[in-house]
Structure formats: C-alpha cells, structure tokens
Design a protein around this motif. Structure first.
Motif, PDB file in Angstrom:
ATOM      1  N   ALA A   1      40.615  36.840  48.143  1.00  0.00           N
ATOM      2  CA  ALA A   1      39.334  37.525  48.401  1.00  0.00           C
ATOM      3  C   ALA A   1      39.031  38.525  47.285  1.00  0.00           C
ATOM      4  CB  ALA A   1      39.390  38.222  49.756  1.00  0.00           C
ATOM      5  N   ALA A   2      40.058  39.258  46.834  1.00  0.00           N
ATOM      6  CA  ALA A   2      39.868  40.223  45.737  1.00  0.00           C
ATOM      7  C   ALA A   2      39.449  39.501  44.465  1.00  0.00           C
ATOM      8  CB  ALA A   2      41.160  41.016  45.504  1.00  0.00           C
ATOM      9  N   ASN A   3      39.934  38.273  44.289  1.00  0.00           N
ATOM     10  CA  ASN A   3      39.570  37.519  43.081  1.00  0.00           C
ATOM     11  C   ASN A   3      38.070  37.217  43.036  1.00  0.00           C
ATOM     12  OD1 ASN A   3      39.247  34.334  42.031  1.00  0.00           O
ATOM     13  ND2 ASN A   3      40.192  35.773  40.617  1.00  0.00           N
ATOM     14  N   GLU A   4      37.434  37.072  44.186  1.00  0.00           N
ATOM     15  CA  GLU A   4      35.981  36.805  44.177  1.00  0.00           C
ATOM     16  C   GLU A   4      35.225  37.981  43.561  1.00  0.00           C
ATOM     17  OE1 GLU A   4      34.616  35.361  47.966  1.00  0.00           O
ATOM     18  OE2 GLU A   4      36.310  33.950  48.098  1.00  0.00           O
ATOM     19  N   GLU A   5      35.714  39.197  43.819  1.00  0.00           N
ATOM     20  CA  GLU A   5      35.089  40.377  43.200  1.00  0.00           C
ATOM     21  C   GLU A   5      35.338  40.405  41.688  1.00  0.00           C
ATOM     22  OE1 GLU A   5      36.135  44.090  45.266  1.00  0.00           O
ATOM     23  OE2 GLU A   5      36.230  42.867  47.088  1.00  0.00           O
ATOM     24  N   TRP A   6      36.581  40.058  41.292  1.00  0.00           N
ATOM     25  CA  TRP A   6      36.894  39.995  39.866  1.00  0.00           C
ATOM     26  C   TRP A   6      35.976  38.999  39.156  1.00  0.00           C
ATOM     27  CZ3 TRP A   6      38.913  41.788  35.525  1.00  0.00           C
ATOM     28  CH2 TRP A   6      39.214  40.911  34.493  1.00  0.00           C
ATOM     29  N   ALA A   7      35.791  37.825  39.749  1.00  0.00           N
ATOM     30  CA  ALA A   7      34.973  36.783  39.105  1.00  0.00           C
ATOM     31  C   ALA A   7      33.544  37.275  38.885  1.00  0.00           C
ATOM     32  CB  ALA A   7      34.998  35.499  39.949  1.00  0.00           C
ATOM     33  N   GLN A   8      33.091  38.183  39.761  1.00  0.00           N
ATOM     34  CA  GLN A   8      31.719  38.693  39.610  1.00  0.00           C
ATOM     35  C   GLN A   8      31.586  39.661  38.438  1.00  0.00           C
ATOM     36  OE1 GLN A   8      30.479  40.107  43.487  1.00  0.00           O
ATOM     37  NE2 GLN A   8      30.714  38.034  44.314  1.00  0.00           N
ATOM     38  N   ARG A   9      32.681  40.336  38.080  1.00  0.00           N
ATOM     39  CA  ARG A   9      32.603  41.239  36.913  1.00  0.00           C
ATOM     40  C   ARG A   9      33.409  40.704  35.728  1.00  0.00           C
ATOM     41  NH1 ARG A   9      36.528  43.868  40.245  1.00  0.00           N
ATOM     42  NH2 ARG A   9      38.357  44.431  39.013  1.00  0.00           N
ATOM     43  N   PHE A  10      33.684  39.383  35.764  1.00  0.00           N
ATOM     44  CA  PHE A  10      34.472  38.712  34.725  1.00  0.00           C
ATOM     45  C   PHE A  10      33.876  38.954  33.332  1.00  0.00           C
ATOM     46  CE2 PHE A  10      35.384  34.657  32.384  1.00  0.00           C
ATOM     47  CZ  PHE A  10      36.742  34.838  32.267  1.00  0.00           C
ATOM     48  N   PRO A  11      34.728  39.428  32.386  1.00  0.00           N
ATOM     49  CA  PRO A  11      34.176  39.806  31.070  1.00  0.00           C
ATOM     50  C   PRO A  11      33.857  38.630  30.149  1.00  0.00           C
ATOM     51  CG  PRO A  11      36.545  40.204  31.126  1.00  0.00           C
ATOM     52  CD  PRO A  11      36.154  39.756  32.510  1.00  0.00           C
ATOM     53  N   GLY A  12      34.150  37.397  30.551  1.00  0.00           N
ATOM     54  CA  GLY A  12      33.811  36.235  29.728  1.00  0.00           C
ATOM     55  C   GLY A  12      35.031  35.604  29.111  1.00  0.00           C
ATOM     56  N   SER A  13      34.841  34.386  28.639  1.00  0.00           N
ATOM     57  CA  SER A  13      35.900  33.540  28.118  1.00  0.00           C
ATOM     58  C   SER A  13      36.420  34.022  26.762  1.00  0.00           C
ATOM     59  CB  SER A  13      35.298  32.132  28.011  1.00  0.00           C
ATOM     60  OG  SER A  13      36.120  31.285  27.309  1.00  0.00           O
ATOM     61  N   LYS A  14      37.720  33.844  26.537  1.00  0.00           N
ATOM     62  CA  LYS A  14      38.338  34.240  25.259  1.00  0.00           C
ATOM     63  C   LYS A  14      39.127  33.066  24.698  1.00  0.00           C
ATOM     64  CE  LYS A  14      37.279  38.621  25.726  1.00  0.00           C
ATOM     65  NZ  LYS A  14      36.517  39.431  24.791  1.00  0.00           N
ATOM     66  N   ASP A  15      39.528  33.197  23.433  1.00  0.00           N
ATOM     67  CA  ASP A  15      40.338  32.159  22.799  1.00  0.00           C
ATOM     68  C   ASP A  15      41.724  32.094  23.436  1.00  0.00           C
ATOM     69  OD1 ASP A  15      40.166  30.366  20.240  1.00  0.00           O
ATOM     70  OD2 ASP A  15      42.176  31.222  20.207  1.00  0.00           O
ATOM     71  N   VAL A  16      42.327  30.893  23.444  1.00  0.00           N
ATOM     72  CA  VAL A  16      43.677  30.720  23.981  1.00  0.00           C
ATOM     73  C   VAL A  16      44.712  31.449  23.120  1.00  0.00           C
ATOM     74  CG1 VAL A  16      44.094  28.538  22.751  1.00  0.00           C
ATOM     75  CG2 VAL A  16      45.323  28.988  24.884  1.00  0.00           C
TER      76      VAL A  16
ATOM     77  N   MET B   1      48.779  49.712  31.484  1.00  0.00           N
ATOM     78  CA  MET B   1      49.788  50.572  30.846  1.00  0.00           C
ATOM     79  C   MET B   1      49.715  50.576  29.331  1.00  0.00           C
ATOM     80  SD  MET B   1      53.243  49.447  32.813  1.00  0.00           S
ATOM     81  CE  MET B   1      54.216  49.588  31.292  1.00  0.00           C
ATOM     82  N   LEU B   2      49.228  49.447  28.760  1.00  0.00           N
ATOM     83  CA  LEU B   2      49.254  49.279  27.301  1.00  0.00           C
ATOM     84  C   LEU B   2      47.849  49.163  26.700  1.00  0.00           C
ATOM     85  CD1 LEU B   2      52.138  46.638  27.196  1.00  0.00           C
ATOM     86  CD2 LEU B   2      52.316  49.074  26.650  1.00  0.00           C
ATOM     87  N   GLY B   3      46.833  49.361  27.533  1.00  0.00           N
ATOM     88  CA  GLY B   3      45.457  49.284  27.033  1.00  0.00           C
ATOM     89  C   GLY B   3      45.052  47.894  26.578  1.00  0.00           C
ATOM     90  N   LEU B   4      45.528  46.867  27.265  1.00  0.00           N
ATOM     91  CA  LEU B   4      45.207  45.498  26.862  1.00  0.00           C
ATOM     92  C   LEU B   4      43.891  45.018  27.480  1.00  0.00           C
ATOM     93  CD1 LEU B   4      48.685  43.766  27.355  1.00  0.00           C
ATOM     94  CD2 LEU B   4      47.759  44.813  25.270  1.00  0.00           C
ATOM     95  N   GLU B   5      43.136  44.281  26.664  1.00  0.00           N
ATOM     96  CA  GLU B   5      41.940  43.595  27.155  1.00  0.00           C
ATOM     97  C   GLU B   5      42.303  42.133  27.418  1.00  0.00           C
ATOM     98  OE1 GLU B   5      38.996  45.067  27.560  1.00  0.00           O
ATOM     99  OE2 GLU B   5      39.653  46.998  26.724  1.00  0.00           O
ATOM    100  N   VAL B   6      41.479  41.447  28.207  1.00  0.00           N
ATOM    101  CA  VAL B   6      41.652  40.008  28.429  1.00  0.00           C
ATOM    102  C   VAL B   6      41.710  39.309  27.066  1.00  0.00           C
ATOM    103  CG1 VAL B   6      40.510  37.920  29.301  1.00  0.00           C
ATOM    104  CG2 VAL B   6      40.511  40.019  30.672  1.00  0.00           C
ATOM    105  N   GLY B   7      42.760  38.495  26.865  1.00  0.00           N
ATOM    106  CA  GLY B   7      42.873  37.722  25.626  1.00  0.00           C
ATOM    107  C   GLY B   7      43.710  38.373  24.543  1.00  0.00           C
ATOM    108  N   ASP B   8      44.268  39.560  24.811  1.00  0.00           N
ATOM    109  CA  ASP B   8      44.962  40.310  23.759  1.00  0.00           C
ATOM    110  C   ASP B   8      46.388  39.836  23.466  1.00  0.00           C
ATOM    111  OD1 ASP B   8      42.991  42.017  22.949  1.00  0.00           O
ATOM    112  OD2 ASP B   8      43.755  43.784  23.988  1.00  0.00           O
ATOM    113  N   ALA B   9      47.215  39.583  24.501  1.00  0.00           N
ATOM    114  CA  ALA B   9      48.659  39.407  24.278  1.00  0.00           C
ATOM    115  C   ALA B   9      49.270  38.513  25.355  1.00  0.00           C
ATOM    116  CB  ALA B   9      49.355  40.770  24.310  1.00  0.00           C
ATOM    117  N   HIS B  10      50.286  37.750  24.978  1.00  0.00           N
ATOM    118  CA  HIS B  10      51.067  37.009  25.979  1.00  0.00           C
ATOM    119  C   HIS B  10      51.922  37.973  26.792  1.00  0.00           C
ATOM    120  CE1 HIS B  10      50.730  33.017  23.635  1.00  0.00           C
ATOM    121  NE2 HIS B  10      49.926  33.018  24.679  1.00  0.00           N
TER     122      HIS B  10
END
Lengths: 161, 161
Positions: free
Chosen positions: B9-24, B45-54
């Motif tokens: 259910a929480a994921n539905e809220e995330w999908a609504q504010r999803f920042p967009g697709s990034k490179d693999v 903790m490390l200031g990571l954005e979606v797509g930054d680090a494995h």
C-alpha cells in the motif's frame, strides 16, 4: 572530492536529523530480499522507517547460500517472520548469461569465475523459483514468503501470484 | 492487514511521487556493501538519489562469495569503480558466535547449518578484514575500497583507517 567523500559529507547532515536509536530486532518482523539495483530505494519504495525490516540485497536478488545464512540469522536471532522478495524490470542479469559473463571476466582479469553468475531471463519466473528455494530451506522458522517485481520505469511494485 | 500488505500500500504512494526512470548503470559508479540491519536506511544516510549506487547487503556486511559475485557484476557489467563498506555498532553478529548459532538452529529445526555464520566481535577489525578480502579478489577491475562503521545510536558514520 570523490563520490565516497560526498557520501560521508551527506552523512553529517543525516546525523543532524537522526530520528533516534531503535531496537536491533526489526519492529515489523519482515526480511526483504532484493536486487542491488541502484534504482530501488527500498525504505522509500515500501514506506519503511528506521528499525522496521532487514534488507538483504545481491546481484539479481537471487536466493544464494549467503541469503539463506542471512535469513536464518534474521529469523533465529532477530525474530523476523515474513519474507518479501523484490525483483525488478530491466535487470542487468537479464542482459547477459552465465557463459558470456564468465568470458567477459576472464578476458579482463585472466581468471574465470569459480562461481555461477545466476543470470535469468524472466524476472517473474525467477521470483517463483526464489519462493520455491525458500520453501525448501531446512533452516528457517517461517516460510511465509511473498514475491514482487518492481517496475523501474514507474516505481510500481506488482505481486507475483 | 499484514506487514507486507502495508508495504504494498505504501508503494502506491511512492509510485505517485516517483522521480522518473534512470539508467541501469549507477550514476556515481559506487557499490556499497553493508549489513542487512534494519536501522540503516542507506539512501538517506548517504544522501543517495535513485540511480546513484549499487547496494549489496547481508548479515554482517561481510565479504562472502555472493558479495564477490555481486561486486564483479557491478564492475564488469555495470561500470562501478569505488566500493564503500558499511558495518555498524551493536550488530546482531557480535552477540553470538558460530557454534552457539549452529546449536540454536539445530535445536529449533533439527538441522545444523552446512555454512558458517561469519560472526565477529570487533566491527572495525572486520571492516579491515573485508578490505583485505577485496584487495585479494582476483575478479575485480577496481579495488578502490574504503570502510566505515555506522553508529546506530547517533546516525554518524566513521571511516576506518
């Protein structure tokens, strides 16, 4: 400034808004097994707070001996009882295969991996295989497991039936 | 509602504010190896954005064959070049040892684990051991590795020299 230096600097900001200490035992008694993919911020994606759930991640989110070790610790020592699997679309492991990968590593390093890549073509099928491996594991206290695939283009998680 | 239902259910809220697709391929070319502990929201903790680090995580954040497999994929297939290790204070693996854990699992399930727990007493010493194992791994393209310990009582990360 290296990327790791930037992460250490960002941590100073996190420590200033740190929400406080929590128990070592996950409050929601869930362990998540997921791919290492950089596009999955699991805490945000699943609405997790600090202290809620264990997070186990590797290339593919596949069930290896190390994942079984981690789940066994999670359940026997730290009290979790549900398992959530998170695979995703456009996985790096779908773009190669065990042989091509071993060739790539051998060409670059002179050493052929002694272990298998564990590549898969179909994320949903691999989630079902992961569920099967967990159900068969002799070491767990609970095999209450559900599997999902995350769409990296939309942010949406879909349960695999 | 089960805890996993609440996460979906929480994921539905995330999908609504999803920042967009990034490179693999991770934008910051870093792979992080960390403990599964529920008190470490690594992106925050490390200031990571979606797509930054494995993000690779297991019980203890120890270097196993599965972690080497994941780091090898991360570097050869997906282009990362730096490795950040994150251990932490008050780890569940410091509260037990390999034999006591094997006894516990055997008593509860009738089966003694075929694998070692990989318990440790001193987080900093285990970070140094992890650095040594990475430096010795024959499969990596880069062994540019740094290690840290996260204080779960303050939110502060300290580099291990």
């Amino acid at each position: 400034m290296s990327e790791i230096d930037r992460m250490l600097a960002a941590n100073e900001e996190w420590a200033q808004r740190f929400p406080g200490s929590k128990d070592v035992r996950p409050a929601r008694k869930v362990a998540i097994v997921s791919c290492m993919d950089s596009r999955m911020p699991l805490f945000q994606m699943l609405g997790l707070e600090v202290g809620d759930a264990h997070v186990i991640r590797n290339a593919g989110g596949v069930i290896t001996e190390d994942v079984v070790r981690s789940l066994t610790v999670s359940q026997h020592v730290l009290g979790t009882r549900e398992i959530l699997l998170v695979h995703h679309t456009q996985c790096g492991l779908q773009a190669t295969d065990d042989n091509a990968f071993a060739d790539l590593v051998e060409e670059a390093t002179g050493r052929r991996p002694a272990w298998a890549l564990r590549a898969f073509k179909d994320a949903e099928a691999d989630v079902r295989e992961s569920i099967r491996l967990i159900k068969e594991s002799p070491y767990l206290l609970s095999r209450d497991v559900r599997g999902t695939v995350y769409d990296v283009a939309t942010g949406k998680l879909t349960e695999v039936e």
